[in-house]
Scaffold this motif. Structure first.
Motif, short mmCIF file in Angstrom:
data_model
loop_
_atom_site.label_atom_id
_atom_site.label_comp_id
_atom_site.label_asym_id
_atom_site.label_seq_id
_atom_site.Cartn_x
_atom_site.Cartn_y
_atom_site.Cartn_z
N PRO A 1 0.81 -1.23 0.00
CA PRO A 1 0.00 0.00 0.00
C PRO A 1 0.84 1.27 0.00
CG PRO A 1 -0.84 -1.58 1.59
CD PRO A 1 0.48 -2.11 1.13
N PHE A 2 1.94 1.28 0.74
CA PHE A 2 2.77 2.48 0.81
C PHE A 2 3.54 2.68 -0.48
CE2 PHE A 2 2.17 0.94 5.14
CZ PHE A 2 1.66 2.07 5.75
N VAL A 3 3.93 1.58 -1.14
CA VAL A 3 4.59 1.69 -2.44
C VAL A 3 3.67 2.38 -3.43
CG1 VAL A 3 5.25 0.30 -4.44
CG2 VAL A 3 6.25 -0.20 -2.21
N GLY A 4 2.40 2.00 -3.45
CA GLY A 4 1.45 2.63 -4.35
C GLY A 4 1.27 4.11 -4.07
N VAL A 5 1.19 4.46 -2.79
CA VAL A 5 1.05 5.87 -2.42
C VAL A 5 2.26 6.67 -2.86
CG1 VAL A 5 0.87 7.48 -0.49
CG2 VAL A 5 -0.50 5.39 -0.50
N THR B 1 -2.85 9.50 4.97
CA THR B 1 -4.09 10.16 4.58
C THR B 1 -4.58 9.66 3.23
OG1 THR B 1 -3.46 12.16 5.80
CG2 THR B 1 -5.16 12.39 4.10
N LYS B 2 -3.65 9.56 2.29
CA LYS B 2 -4.05 9.10 0.96
C LYS B 2 -4.45 7.63 0.99
CE LYS B 2 -2.91 9.25 -3.88
NZ LYS B 2 -1.96 9.65 -4.91
N LEU B 3 -3.78 6.85 1.81
CA LEU B 3 -4.14 5.44 1.93
C LEU B 3 -5.55 5.31 2.51
CD1 LEU B 3 -3.24 2.51 1.63
CD2 LEU B 3 -2.24 2.66 3.91
N LYS B 4 -5.87 6.14 3.48
CA LYS B 4 -7.21 6.14 4.06
C LYS B 4 -8.25 6.54 3.03
CE LYS B 4 -9.94 8.23 7.78
NZ LYS B 4 -9.94 9.20 8.91
N GLN B 5 -7.91 7.51 2.19
CA GLN B 5 -8.83 7.93 1.15
C GLN B 5 -9.06 6.81 0.13
OE1 GLN B 5 -6.67 11.43 0.00
NE2 GLN B 5 -8.08 12.80 1.08
N ALA B 6 -7.99 6.08 -0.19
CA ALA B 6 -8.12 4.97 -1.14
C ALA B 6 -9.00 3.86 -0.56
CB ALA B 6 -6.74 4.41 -1.49
N GLY C 1 -9.40 13.19 -20.38
CA GLY C 1 -10.65 12.48 -20.49
C GLY C 1 -10.84 11.42 -19.44
N GLU C 2 -10.19 11.57 -18.27
CA GLU C 2 -10.24 10.55 -17.25
C GLU C 2 -11.41 10.77 -16.30
OE1 GLU C 2 -6.42 11.05 -15.59
OE2 GLU C 2 -5.48 9.58 -16.90
N ARG C 3 -11.77 9.72 -15.64
CA ARG C 3 -12.84 9.79 -14.65
C ARG C 3 -12.29 10.43 -13.38
NH1 ARG C 3 -14.79 5.63 -10.78
NH2 ARG C 3 -17.00 5.95 -10.41
N THR C 4 -12.97 11.44 -12.89
CA THR C 4 -12.51 12.14 -11.70
C THR C 4 -13.47 11.90 -10.56
OG1 THR C 4 -11.57 13.87 -13.11
CG2 THR C 4 -11.82 14.38 -10.78
N PRO C 5 -13.11 11.05 -9.62
CA PRO C 5 -14.02 10.75 -8.52
C PRO C 5 -14.09 11.88 -7.52
CG PRO C 5 -11.95 9.63 -8.18
CD PRO C 5 -11.84 10.35 -9.49
N ASN C 6 -15.05 11.78 -6.64
CA ASN C 6 -15.24 12.80 -5.62
C ASN C 6 -14.55 12.38 -4.34
OD1 ASN C 6 -16.16 14.89 -4.08
ND2 ASN C 6 -18.18 14.00 -3.72
N TYR C 7 -13.48 13.09 -3.96
CA TYR C 7 -12.73 12.77 -2.74
C TYR C 7 -13.19 13.73 -1.63
CZ TYR C 7 -9.54 9.98 -5.50
OH TYR C 7 -8.99 9.03 -6.32
N THR C 8 -14.27 13.38 -1.01
CA THR C 8 -14.79 14.26 0.03
C THR C 8 -14.77 13.63 1.40
OG1 THR C 8 -17.04 13.50 -0.45
CG2 THR C 8 -16.27 15.48 -1.60
N ASP C 9 -14.61 12.30 1.45
CA ASP C 9 -14.66 11.62 2.74
C ASP C 9 -13.32 11.70 3.45
OD1 ASP C 9 -17.16 11.03 2.05
OD2 ASP C 9 -16.85 8.88 1.69
#
Length: 556
Positions: free
Chosen positions: A154-158, A316-321, A548-556
């Motif tokens: 997971p940290f490698v991906g982040v 933080t980013k891992l939690k968002q993922a 043209g990529e999908r942009t998700p909503n990162y609100t949580d």
């Protein structure tokens, strides 16, 4: 594939085969069972059977490659029909750029996978035979690598998403080369460090390289200075990406066979098992410099891609993922399918040798069988690229200039949706067919060696189709911001599953393991059919960025 090579050689060594590939025929193993038969005659007969099957598979593979080339040419001609000159200019430039990108990626991918395949067959031999470590010590070394891969994933991906995928790929070259260096010394603590480096490298190899490739393809329109919403652009990019992933699986099979021969030759010439690791390390250092000159950097965050930057540190980013996986059922199904299929694949690699020996005796030409498996995997990748090339895909409908659809938030992209649905259906079919093959293999001890062999070859063909299919699904459904993070996160349950299975021991209960894998794959197939396909059909693009990529909503 890392566990694939390790566990395969582990089985060969435990059954008395001191050198992997191309096992000598006509010599009875000291581990032969007590059944009464003429050993030389039986071995020669088995070798003849597998030689014939290897030739049959190679012939099928050659015919399939010719048909694939024809399909690609025909599909390209059909897609260019009815387009105006301006579109042809754009798509012609895009085609050249995508071909160049494929060459740059596949060349490096071949070297990287070759360096990986060089190591796999002789890890156990080096630890157990040359360094004389106990079975318990060897098991500790293997488990250390699996745990390192699972915990660092997971940290490698982040890190890749935040600091650059190209940078992480170059770090992979250094860490894996370091692993090849420290394994040269028979000092147990140093070997543990090597296994840690190898585990981290594995986490990078099977997540970050794919993420770099997907982002590079999606960034081609911006690099060529024309809109990604122009007619045919998304279609061309998606087709090129799927074709490259299919060819990557094909390249992997070819490289595996060549690396096995080269590694075997080095071991014979040096009378030791260190040589393949030295060559692997040299190739990795070479790849470090090639990536530096041939690849461009891309990120999971940043305004340059027109996407929403994700603030915060690694945790933080891992939690968002993780929150994204919880909100989107398709991501959960992707992770579950990956765990079921790849976990079953790793257990299959651990069990195929004793399963065949149960039906045909211990002295089998494992080299021929291994080559047949690799050709089957290549055949599966060719079938995949042929299916995608011949699939009827409607043209992309362009978005308005402002990136929205007259105020509506949900804009369907017919080409993208169709390709995603096609791959979701393929994922369900592959898992379902693999479940049937495992159920057939678990049907009992009366199953002949010939039928087991062909069932295993069919499963290897499924493996050849699985990797490009799942790669395309991750590339299409997972947003760029967290693509490497989620790809690495999906491997955590996989590593836990494999580690627990290997620690508890599976060889003595292989029929139950095959049956269990069959049930897991059946569940994965149903999940793909009832969740992934439906979510793929509902796939929308709330906001189209520059790529043209999908942009998700990162609100949580």
């Amino acid at each position: 594939m890392y566990v694939y090579k390790i566990t395969q050689k582990y089985n060969m060594e435990l059954n008395g085969f001191s050198r992997l590939p191309w096992v000598r025929v006509g010599k009875q193993s000291e581990f032969s069972d007590s059944r009464t038969f003429d050993c030389d005659t039986t071995i020669a007969s088995m070798a003849g059977f597998f030689e014939i099957q290897l030739g049959v598979l190679a012939s099928f593979c050659g015919i399939a490659m010719i048909f694939e080339r024809y399909s690609l040419k025909t599909g390209s001609e059909n897609r260019t029909a009815g387009r105006n000159d301006e579109d042809e200019i754009h798509l012609g430039g895009l085609s050249k750029a995508s071909d160049s990108l494929a060459i740059r990626y596949l060349g490096i991918y071949a070297i990287v996978m070759g360096s990986d395949w060089l190591q796999g067959p002789y890890v156990y031999s080096l630890y157990r035979e040359q360094y004389r470590f106990t079975e318990r010590q060897v098991a500790i070394l293997f488990v250390t690598g699996f745990i390192a891969a699972g915990t660092s994933g997971p940290f490698v991906g982040v890190w890749a998403d935040q600091h650059g995928r190209k940078k992480l790929c170059r770090i992979f070259c250094l860490t894996y080369a370091g692993s090849c260096l420290v394994i040269q010394q028979p000092f147990f603590p140093l070997l543990l460090v090597g296994r840690l480096l190898g585990g981290i490298s594995t986490a990078i190899l099977f997540s970050v390289f794919e993420s770099w490739l997907v982002a590079a393809y999606q960034g081609l329109p911006a690099a060529l200075a024309f809109s990604s919403t122009a007619p045919g652009v998304k279609d061309a990019i998606s087709k090129a990406l799927s074709r490259t992933m299919g060819h990557a699986s094909l390249v992997n099979g070819i490289v595996a066979a060549v690396a096995g021969i080269v590694a075997n030759w080095i071991v014979e010439q040096t009378s030791g098992f260190r040589g393949p690791f030295m060559l692997s390390g040299a190739l990795l250092v070479l790849t470090f410099f090639i990536i530096g000159t041939q690849w461009d950097e891309n990120y999971g965050t940043g305004a340059s891609s027109g996407t929403v930057a994700v603030a915060g540190g690694e945790l933080t980013k891992l939690k968002q993922a993780i929150g994204l996986v919880r909100r989107e059922p398709a991501y959960l199904v992707l992770g579950f399918t990956q765990t079921c299929f790849e976990g079953s694949m790793y257990l299959f690699v651990f069990l195929w040798v004793p399963s065949l020996q149960e039906a045909g005796g211990t002295s089998l030409p494992l080299g021929y069988i291994f080559s047949a498996f690799m050709i089957s995997m290549m055949l599966g990748s060719i079938v995949y690229t042929t299916i995608v090339a011949t699939a009827t895909i409607p043209e992309t409908t362009a978005l308005p200039a402002n990136g929205h659809t007259n105020g509506h938030s949900n804009h369907r992209n017919p080409v993208h949706d169709t390709l995603v649905v096609l791959h979701a259906k393929l994922a369900a079919l592959i898992c379902g067919f693999a479940a049937l093959l495992f159920a057939y293999s678990a049907s009992g001890e009366t199953l002949s060696i010939e039928r087991r062999f062909w069932a295993f070859c069919a499963f290897e063909a499924c493996v050849g189709m699985y990797y490009p299919v799942m790669g395309m699904l991750r590339g299409s459904l997972v947003p760029n911001e967290v693509r490497a993070t989620l790809s690495s996160l999906f491997r955590v349950p996989l590593n836990i599953f494999v580690t627990c299975a290997l620690l508890t021991g599976v060889s003595s209960a292989r029929h139950m393991v095959f049956a269990g894998c069959s049930m897991l794959l059946a569940v994965a197939s149903l999940a793909c059919a009832f969740v992934l396909i439906k979510r793929s059909e509902e796939f929308v693009t709330p906001q189209a960025g520059e790529n043209g990529e999908r942009t998700p909503n990162y609100t949580d």
